[in-house]
Scaffold this active site. Structure first.
Site, PDB file in Angstrom:
ATOM      1  N   CYS A 109       0.645  -1.302   0.076  1.00 15.57           N
ATOM      2  CA  CYS A 109       0.298   0.366  -0.432  1.00 15.57           C
ATOM      3  C   CYS A 109       0.873   0.887  -0.214  1.00 15.57           C
ATOM      4  CB  CYS A 109      -1.181  -0.022   1.246  1.00 15.57           C
ATOM      5  SG  CYS A 109      -1.529   1.449   1.482  1.00 15.57           S
ATOM      6  N   HIS A 110       0.741   2.279  -0.492  1.00 17.14           N
ATOM      7  CA  HIS A 110       1.015   3.867  -0.593  1.00 17.14           C
ATOM      8  C   HIS A 110       1.954   3.812   1.389  1.00 17.14           C
ATOM      9  CE1 HIS A 110       2.357   6.521  -3.623  1.00 17.14           C
ATOM     10  NE2 HIS A 110       3.440   6.724  -2.965  1.00 17.14           N
ATOM     11  N   THR A 111       1.364   3.409   1.797  1.00 20.98           N
ATOM     12  CA  THR A 111       1.476   3.987   3.549  1.00 20.98           C
ATOM     13  C   THR A 111       2.584   3.380   3.907  1.00 20.98           C
ATOM     14  OG1 THR A 111      -0.701   4.271   4.004  1.00 20.98           O
ATOM     15  CG2 THR A 111       0.899   4.615   5.436  1.00 20.98           C
ATOM     16  N   HIS A 131       1.206  -3.873   6.018  1.00 21.51           N
ATOM     17  CA  HIS A 131       0.727  -4.069   6.456  1.00 21.51           C
ATOM     18  C   HIS A 131      -0.797  -4.719   5.928  1.00 21.51           C
ATOM     19  CE1 HIS A 131       0.407  -0.304   4.672  1.00 21.51           C
ATOM     20  NE2 HIS A 131      -1.395  -0.232   4.799  1.00 21.51           N
ATOM     21  N   GLU A 132      -1.107  -5.307   4.320  1.00 23.71           N
ATOM     22  CA  GLU A 132      -2.358  -5.789   3.975  1.00 23.71           C
ATOM     23  C   GLU A 132      -1.843  -6.589   3.836  1.00 23.71           C
ATOM     24  OE1 GLU A 132      -3.811  -2.117   0.697  1.00 23.71           O
ATOM     25  OE2 GLU A 132      -3.140  -4.589  -0.246  1.00 23.71           O
ATOM     26  N   CYS A 161      -9.342  -2.240  20.540  1.00 15.35           N
ATOM     27  CA  CYS A 161      -9.881  -3.519  21.748  1.00 15.35           C
ATOM     28  C   CYS A 161     -10.689  -3.988  22.486  1.00 15.35           C
ATOM     29  CB  CYS A 161      -9.160  -2.360  22.792  1.00 15.35           C
ATOM     30  SG  CYS A 161     -10.298  -0.696  23.741  1.00 15.35           S
ATOM     31  N   CYS A 164     -12.954   0.015  25.122  1.00 25.63           N
ATOM     32  CA  CYS A 164     -12.418   2.434  25.423  1.00 25.63           C
ATOM     33  C   CYS A 164     -13.303   2.631  25.131  1.00 25.63           C
ATOM     34  CB  CYS A 164     -11.355   2.957  24.507  1.00 25.63           C
ATOM     35  SG  CYS A 164     -10.942   2.641  22.602  1.00 25.63           S
ATOM     36  N   CYS A 167     -14.848   2.181  20.938  1.00 25.41           N
ATOM     37  CA  CYS A 167     -14.805   1.098  20.838  1.00 25.41           C
ATOM     38  C   CYS A 167     -16.071   0.997  20.953  1.00 25.41           C
ATOM     39  CB  CYS A 167     -14.108  -0.122  21.330  1.00 25.41           C
ATOM     40  SG  CYS A 167     -12.256  -0.093  20.160  1.00 25.41           S
ATOM     41  N   CYS A 175     -10.117   3.399  18.227  1.00 17.98           N
ATOM     42  CA  CYS A 175      -9.513   2.565  19.585  1.00 17.98           C
ATOM     43  C   CYS A 175      -8.372   3.949  20.064  1.00 17.98           C
ATOM     44  CB  CYS A 175      -9.086   1.345  19.421  1.00 17.98           C
ATOM     45  SG  CYS A 175      -8.002   0.563  20.185  1.00 17.98           S
ATOM     46  N   ARG A 179      -5.403   2.368  18.453  1.00 18.17           N
ATOM     47  CA  ARG A 179      -5.507   3.555  17.063  1.00 18.17           C
ATOM     48  C   ARG A 179      -3.984   3.374  16.602  1.00 18.17           C
ATOM     49  NH1 ARG A 179      -6.528   9.056  18.884  1.00 18.17           N
ATOM     50  NH2 ARG A 179      -7.903   8.199  19.423  1.00 18.17           N
ATOM     51  N   CYS A 239      -6.389  -3.467   4.255  1.00 16.29           N
ATOM     52  CA  CYS A 239      -6.195  -2.016   3.729  1.00 16.29           C
ATOM     53  C   CYS A 239      -6.983  -0.957   3.250  1.00 16.29           C
ATOM     54  CB  CYS A 239      -4.831  -1.690   3.828  1.00 16.29           C
ATOM     55  SG  CYS A 239      -4.480   0.770   4.346  1.00 16.29           S
ATOM     56  N   ARG A 434      -2.749  -3.020  -7.881  1.00 15.29           N
ATOM     57  CA  ARG A 434      -2.519  -3.611  -5.796  1.00 15.29           C
ATOM     58  C   ARG A 434      -1.633  -5.283  -6.851  1.00 15.29           C
ATOM     59  NH1 ARG A 434      -2.651  -0.054  -2.893  1.00 15.29           N
ATOM     60  NH2 ARG A 434      -3.514  -0.267  -1.041  1.00 15.29           N
TER      61      ARG A 434
HETATM   62  P1  NAD Z   1      -1.236   4.914  -5.347  1.00 14.72           P
HETATM   63  O1  NAD Z   1      -0.142   5.583  -4.621  1.00 14.72           O
HETATM   64  O2  NAD Z   1      -1.836   3.669  -5.419  1.00 14.72           O
HETATM   65  O3  NAD Z   1      -2.264   6.467  -5.674  1.00 14.72           O
HETATM   66  C1  NAD Z   1      -2.227   7.724  -5.154  1.00 14.72           C
HETATM   67  C2  NAD Z   1      -3.072   8.245  -6.777  1.00 14.72           C
HETATM   68  O4  NAD Z   1      -2.766  10.053  -6.582  1.00 14.72           O
HETATM   69  C3  NAD Z   1      -1.858   8.109  -7.468  1.00 14.72           C
HETATM   70  O5  NAD Z   1      -2.686   7.373  -8.726  1.00 14.72           O
HETATM   71  C4  NAD Z   1      -1.609   9.375  -8.549  1.00 14.72           C
HETATM   72  O6  NAD Z   1      -0.979   9.493  -9.816  1.00 14.72           O
HETATM   73  C5  NAD Z   1      -2.648  10.263  -7.695  1.00 14.72           C
HETATM   74  N1  NAD Z   1      -1.698  11.021  -7.310  1.00 14.72           N
HETATM   75  C6  NAD Z   1      -1.113  11.688  -6.670  1.00 14.72           C
HETATM   76  N2  NAD Z   1      -1.024  13.088  -6.599  1.00 14.72           N
HETATM   77  C7  NAD Z   1      -2.096  13.579  -7.065  1.00 14.72           C
HETATM   78  C8  NAD Z   1      -2.996  14.609  -6.871  1.00 14.72           C
HETATM   79  N3  NAD Z   1      -2.079  16.011  -7.044  1.00 14.72           N
HETATM   80  N4  NAD Z   1      -3.612  15.365  -7.933  1.00 14.72           N
HETATM   81  C9  NAD Z   1      -4.023  14.117  -8.638  1.00 14.72           C
HETATM   82  N5  NAD Z   1      -3.999  13.167  -8.341  1.00 14.72           N
HETATM   83  C10 NAD Z   1      -2.216  12.636  -7.436  1.00 14.72           C
HETATM   84  O7  NAD Z   1      -2.233   4.727  -3.910  1.00 14.72           O
HETATM   85  P2  NAD Z   1      -2.931   4.188  -2.825  1.00 14.72           P
HETATM   86  O8  NAD Z   1      -2.451   2.659  -2.217  1.00 14.72           O
HETATM   87  O9  NAD Z   1      -4.389   3.899  -3.042  1.00 14.72           O
HETATM   88  O10 NAD Z   1      -3.284   4.992  -1.765  1.00 14.72           O
HETATM   89  C11 NAD Z   1      -3.518   6.204  -1.670  1.00 14.72           C
HETATM   90  C12 NAD Z   1      -3.341   7.159  -0.429  1.00 14.72           C
HETATM   91  O11 NAD Z   1      -4.297   6.725   0.535  1.00 14.72           O
HETATM   92  C13 NAD Z   1      -1.736   7.643  -0.189  1.00 14.72           C
HETATM   93  O12 NAD Z   1      -1.558   8.494   0.508  1.00 14.72           O
HETATM   94  C14 NAD Z   1      -1.644   6.580   1.317  1.00 14.72           C
HETATM   95  O13 NAD Z   1      -0.768   6.265   1.981  1.00 14.72           O
HETATM   96  C15 NAD Z   1      -3.679   6.921   2.348  1.00 14.72           C
HETATM   97  N6  NAD Z   1      -4.085   5.461   2.825  1.00 14.72           N
HETATM   98  C16 NAD Z   1      -4.988   6.011   3.685  1.00 14.72           C
HETATM   99  C17 NAD Z   1      -5.361   5.358   4.718  1.00 14.72           C
HETATM  100  C18 NAD Z   1      -6.316   5.658   5.230  1.00 14.72           C
HETATM  101  O14 NAD Z   1      -7.088   5.053   6.561  1.00 14.72           O
HETATM  102  N7  NAD Z   1      -6.982   6.268   5.878  1.00 14.72           N
HETATM  103  C19 NAD Z   1      -5.333   3.910   4.325  1.00 14.72           C
HETATM  104  C20 NAD Z   1      -4.775   3.363   2.901  1.00 14.72           C
HETATM  105  C21 NAD Z   1      -3.909   3.929   2.134  1.00 14.72           C
HETATM  106 ZN    ZN Z   2     -10.407   0.948  21.874  1.00 10.92          ZN
END
Ligand code: NAD
Ligand code: ZN
Length: 441
Positions: A109-111, A131-132, A161, A164, A167, A175, A179, A239, A434
């Site tokens: 994942c991108h994270t 994490h995925e 958990c 809390c 939860c 959580c 969290r 994820c 993916r």
């Molecule tokens: P990814 O890299 O597969 O996709 C991101 C897309 O955004 C790409 O296609 C990229 O070209 C596009 N992009 C980047 N900058 C841009 C902009 N300024 N304008 C328009 N498009 C733009 O990533 P992903 O795995 O799909 O994750 C996406 C985001 O979600 C990441 O920041 C990731 O960390 C986050 N995320 C958050 C959670 C959460 O729980 N909040 C969970 C998972 C992932």
């Molecule tokens: Zn909790």
């Protein structure tokens, strides 16, 4: 009865069987045995006209590794931005309220990439990312009652958990205890790592660290799922896909016929688009800087596309012109601060709701004019699409099992664990959605 039990526990092979006339007392007897001897992973009966046979399958690997240190392969990030190295690591047994998992499939994942690059993020190395994933419980620590060896599970980066205030609240999945915490690299119970190489600790990532054949997680960060669900598919629900889907269905909540903008068409954004489609949105506008994403995104319900690079005015103005004043809902899935601001400013005044999902850089600040709020726009954010991992994730898996949710279209590549760095290359090049990493290959 005891002698039968003994013959099974001492069985040299993985399977032992007994023949008898009446099965029901044996059935309850073996269920009791299973509770105390979790290495009994499966018990089933074979009934023919004349003979009834009870077969007890013994998980020999669990028998031999529970309570022991496991040596296995893990992809270790030694330094920011440097290729991961497959190393032999030692994985300590799970402690109180922890479980040790055998990971079968994981994806990127991108994270993971942000924290590995550590450009705008806290850096903590050496670390095992990931994490995925999907896996099977290998052994459990003290106090664990609702998971047992052999359970099929999805580890989740933000836990539950169960006790809390969050939860217990219907509104929150944040959580207090579990969290998401991207800075912590150790286990909660004793502040130590369960991974080491020659005694040197290797840090954890978001309580999951799935780029390892075995990992240890807090029991609250592990969702037990239907064992019939194929882990090579449903692992992506742990994820990205649940996050995007939930961001739309649980947080943005578009109504039928509404217009939704999705910023970022990676796995998370495409799942958010899928959510908008399920909710009956009539226009789903995909916004991405990478035009290669557009064709693919049609499969996820996107009806129109905007590449901010094609316009010489802010993308929020382009969207406002396309939609007679703004979209009803927007979901930001990029992690880019400018996209976050655009996603907020492109929603219609009076009722528009924007949801932030992307993970920003540590020093980013969100700047917009307060009048955008006064004009009755709402800004929200979410982790994991507001799903409570343990309570809600099993039902998302069931959506896939009931064919209400397609996962195959998100999976564009597969690599062997030893080639894990290829998955990073694909993501950095913006290729595919993916990539599944097979731990057994
Ligand atoms: P990814 O890299 O597969 O996709 C991101 C897309 O955004 C790409 O296609 C990229 O070209 C596009 N992009 C980047 N900058 C841009 C902009 N300024 N304008 C328009 N498009 C733009 O990533 P992903 O795995 O799909 O994750 C996406 C985001 O979600 C990441 O920041 C990731 O960390 C986050 N995320 C958050 C959670 C959460 O729980 N909040 C969970 C998972 C992932
Ligand atoms: Zn909790």
């Amino acid at each position: 009865m005891n002698s039968m039990y003994m013959s099974l526990t001492n069985a040299p092979s993985k399977q032992a069987s007994l023949t008898c006339k009446n099965i029901s007392p044996l059935d309850s007897y073996f269920k009791r045995c299973q509770a105390s001897k979790p290495q009994f992973t499966r018990i089933f009966f074979q009934v023919s006209k004349r003979k009834k046979r009870i077969v007890c399958q013994v998980n020999m690997s669990a028998q031999s590794t529970a309570g022991q240190v496991i040596r296995c392969k893990a992809a270790v990030a030694w330094e920011a931005g440097k290729p991961l190295v497959i190393e032999e690591v030692e994985v300590a047994p799970p402690q109180e309220m922890e479980v040790r998992l055998k990971i079968l499939f994981t994806s990127l994942c991108h994270t993971d990439v942000y924290f590995w690059e550590a450009k705008g993020q806290t850096s903590l190395f050496p670390r095992i990312f990931g994490h995925e994933a999907g896996g099977i419980v290998e052994s459990v620590g003290e106090g664990v009652t609702h998971l047992k060896p052999g359970d099929h599970v999805l580890p989740v980066f933000t836990g539950e958990c169960g006790n809390c205030r969050h939860c217990k609240s219907k509104e929150s999945n944040m959580c207090d205890l579990l969290r998401i915490n991207t800075d912590r690299g150790v286990m909660l119970s004793d502040g130590k790592t369960r991974f080491s190489i020659n005694g040197k600790p290797i840090y954890h990532f978001v309580g999951t660290s799935t780029f390892s054949e075995y990992t240890v997680a807090h029991v609250g960060s592990v969702a037990k799922i239907n064992p019939a669900a194929p882990l090579d598919k449903v692992c992506i629900l742990s994820c990205g896909i649940s996050t995007g889907l939930g961001a739309t269905l649980n947080v943005a909540k578009p109504t039928k016929g509404s217009t939704v903008a999705i910023f970022g068409l990676g796995a998370v954004g495409l799942a958010a688009a899928e959510g908008a489609s399920i909710a009956g949105a009539s226009r789903i506008i995909g916004v991405d800087l990478n035009p290669n994403r557009f064709e693919e995104a049609k499969k996820f319900g996107c009806t129109e596309f905007v590449n901010p690079k094609d316009h010489n005015k802010p993308v929020q103005e382009v969207l406002a012109e396309m939609t007679n004043g703004g979209v009803d809902r927007s979901v930001e899935c990029t992690g880019n601060i400018n996209a976050m601001i655009s996603a907020f400013e492109c929603v219609h005044d009076g009722w528009g709701v924007a949801v932030l999902v992307g993970v920003p850089n540590r020093d980013d600040a969100f700047k917009t004019h307060p009048v955008n709020f006064l004009n009755e726009r709402t800004l929200k954010g979410t982790f994991f699409g507001n799903y409570k991992p343990r309570s809600d994730l099993p039902s998302v898996v069931e959506k896939y099992m009931n064919k209400e949710l397609e996962l195959e279209k998100f999976i564009t590549q597969q690599v062997a664990f030893r080639d894990i760095n290829k998955a990073f290359d694909y993501m950095l090049a913006g290729e595919g959605i993916r990539c599944i990493i097979r731990m057994d290959a």
